[in-house]
Design a protein around this motif. Structure first.
Motif, PDB file in Angstrom:
ATOM      1  N   GLN A 171       0.961  -1.493   0.115  1.00 35.88           N
ATOM      2  CA  GLN A 171       0.349   0.041   0.293  1.00 35.88           C
ATOM      3  C   GLN A 171       0.872   1.227   0.426  1.00 35.88           C
ATOM      4  O   GLN A 171       2.013   1.383   0.352  1.00 35.88           O
ATOM      5  N   VAL A 172       0.236   2.488  -0.766  1.00 34.89           N
ATOM      6  CA  VAL A 172       1.027   3.378  -0.301  1.00 34.89           C
ATOM      7  C   VAL A 172       0.464   4.702   0.835  1.00 34.89           C
ATOM      8  O   VAL A 172      -0.923   4.614   1.224  1.00 34.89           O
ATOM      9  N   ALA A 173       2.043   4.420   1.597  1.00 38.24           N
ATOM     10  CA  ALA A 173       1.692   5.267   2.574  1.00 38.24           C
ATOM     11  C   ALA A 173       1.038   6.538   2.759  1.00 38.24           C
ATOM     12  O   ALA A 173       1.011   7.395   1.875  1.00 38.24           O
ATOM     13  N   SER A 174      -0.501   6.997   3.405  1.00 42.21           N
ATOM     14  CA  SER A 174      -0.530   8.306   3.893  1.00 42.21           C
ATOM     15  C   SER A 174       0.582   9.453   4.262  1.00 42.21           C
ATOM     16  O   SER A 174       0.965   8.851   4.826  1.00 42.21           O
ATOM     17  N   VAL A 175      -0.428  10.406   4.549  1.00 42.19           N
ATOM     18  CA  VAL A 175       0.708  11.321   5.374  1.00 42.19           C
ATOM     19  C   VAL A 175       0.731  10.825   6.917  1.00 42.19           C
ATOM     20  O   VAL A 175       1.458  11.396   7.118  1.00 42.19           O
ATOM     21  N   GLU A 176      -0.649  10.788   7.304  1.00 42.42           N
ATOM     22  CA  GLU A 176      -0.615  10.435   8.631  1.00 42.42           C
ATOM     23  C   GLU A 176      -0.273   9.199   9.043  1.00 42.42           C
ATOM     24  O   GLU A 176       0.920   9.082   9.813  1.00 42.42           O
ATOM     25  N   GLN A 177       0.324   7.722   7.808  1.00 45.61           N
ATOM     26  CA  GLN A 177       0.786   6.701   8.466  1.00 45.61           C
ATOM     27  C   GLN A 177       2.614   7.113   8.131  1.00 45.61           C
ATOM     28  O   GLN A 177       3.184   6.679   8.907  1.00 45.61           O
ATOM     29  N   ALA A 178       2.643   8.055   7.751  1.00 50.19           N
ATOM     30  CA  ALA A 178       3.991   8.665   7.376  1.00 50.19           C
ATOM     31  C   ALA A 178       4.288   9.555   8.876  1.00 50.19           C
ATOM     32  O   ALA A 178       5.750   9.570   8.838  1.00 50.19           O
ATOM     33  N   HIS A 179       3.375  10.303   8.737  1.00 54.94           N
ATOM     34  CA  HIS A 179       3.845  10.766  10.459  1.00 54.94           C
ATOM     35  C   HIS A 179       3.938   9.371  11.294  1.00 54.94           C
ATOM     36  O   HIS A 179       4.699  10.102  11.923  1.00 54.94           O
ATOM     37  N   GLN A 180       3.335   8.797  11.097  1.00 57.41           N
ATOM     38  CA  GLN A 180       3.431   8.175  13.041  1.00 57.41           C
ATOM     39  C   GLN A 180       4.574   7.220  12.558  1.00 57.41           C
ATOM     40  O   GLN A 180       4.984   6.935  13.630  1.00 57.41           O
ATOM     41  N   GLU A 181       5.238   7.068  11.627  1.00 57.33           N
ATOM     42  CA  GLU A 181       6.413   5.651  11.278  1.00 57.33           C
ATOM     43  C   GLU A 181       7.587   7.083  11.503  1.00 57.33           C
ATOM     44  O   GLU A 181       8.804   6.902  11.748  1.00 57.33           O
ATOM     45  N   LEU A 182       7.719   8.516  10.561  1.00 59.69           N
ATOM     46  CA  LEU A 182       8.768   9.283  10.522  1.00 59.69           C
ATOM     47  C   LEU A 182       9.320  10.125  12.094  1.00 59.69           C
ATOM     48  O   LEU A 182      10.075  10.517  12.012  1.00 59.69           O
TER      49      LEU A 182
END
Length: 277
Positions: A257-268
């Motif tokens: 899946q392509v990460a959403s901004v919310e998922q990227a924020h949580q990860e990074l």
């Protein structure tokens, strides 16, 4: 493969000009427009280089603020400011960019030959910048162009200057760094700390092949005119959006899946990041 792939767009870079590709964005408005289009195509992080009115790389804080504000007005993408800027800009000027307090910023751990130039990152200055980023709560993106750069990052971590969970960009294909080969990518991935986050940045012709391999290995990816001006052999890319769209297709074809901004924020981005509060 269940982990979402974070796609970063790199629309400008420090080297190419509109002579190389007329769609390269250089003004604050052009950069913000390019980032917005890439966001709608699937990018969740924007890697930002600044240019002055003559298209030259700059660390001007006023231009930096204009770019960041223009992006924020258009979309919620995470902003990662490059402190690499350009080889003609002093480290002292470059490091001031973190005063803009982006969510993330690059940290280059070592000096190196870069094409026909010299990319200067003196050890004491790198430690100073790492400490400043730590104190401001800015997430460092560690750009490593050679195997020894990884060891330098681990030493910074051991000194308490970097977070325990490191975020790497493995840059392949710059003259003066590691060649863009599958073997070099595998070597670097195998040497990373097990908990590290990483993305592949492949420069020039091997961009598509190495991006696909990196995604297949579970990494993230960067796309945009900074890394390649061409969508296919002899075909200039019409901005960074087609390159982002190509990367999105790779992600989905690999079953991710392509990460959403919310998922990227949580990860990074660490929780409680002061730049976002």
């Amino acid at each position: 493969m269940s982990n979402p792939a974070i796609i970063t767009v790199a629309p400008t870079g420090p080297i190419a000009t509109k002579t190389d590709n007329p769609t390269l964005p250089t003004t604050p408005t052009e950069i913000a427009d390019a980032v917005e289009a890439a966001y709608h195509a699937g990018a969740s992080v924007a890697h930002i280089h600044l240019r002055d009115e003559n298209q030259r790389p700059t660390a001007d804080l006023t231009i930096g603020r204009q770019v960041m504000d223009a992006i924020a007005e258009r979309c919620p993408i995470l902003i990662q400011m490059s402190t690499g800027v350009g080889m003609a800009v002093s480290f002292e000027e470059r490091e001031r960019l973190v005063e803009l307090r982006p969510s993330m910023a690059t940290l280059n751990p070592c000096s190196m030959s870069f094409g026909m130039g010299e990319f200067r990152n003196p050890p004491a200055a790198v430690e100073r910048l790492a400490a400043k980023m730590r104190d401001l709560g800015i997430q460092p993106e560690l750009e490593i162009y050679d195997s020894g750069h990884l060891d330098a990052c681990l030493r910074l971590r051991d000194k308490g200057l970097l977070p325990e969970r490191l975020q790497f960009s493995i840059v392949l294909g710059v003259q003066g760094g590691m060649a863009a080969t599958p073997t070099n990518l595998l070597t670097m991935v195998n040497r990373l700390p097990s908990e590290a986050i990483w993305q592949i940045i492949a420069i020039g012709r091997p961009n598509l092949e190495l991006t696909a391999i990196g995604l297949a290995l579970g990494g993230n990816a960067r796309a945009g005119l900074e890394d390649t001006l061409y969508l296919a052999k002899g075909e200039l890319s019409d901005g960074s959006t087609p390159l982002v769209e190509r990367t999105v297709r790779l992600v989905r074809d690999l079953g991710r899946q392509v990460a959403s901004v919310e998922q990227a924020h949580q990860e990074l981005v660490p929780l409680g990041h002061p730049a976002l509060s």
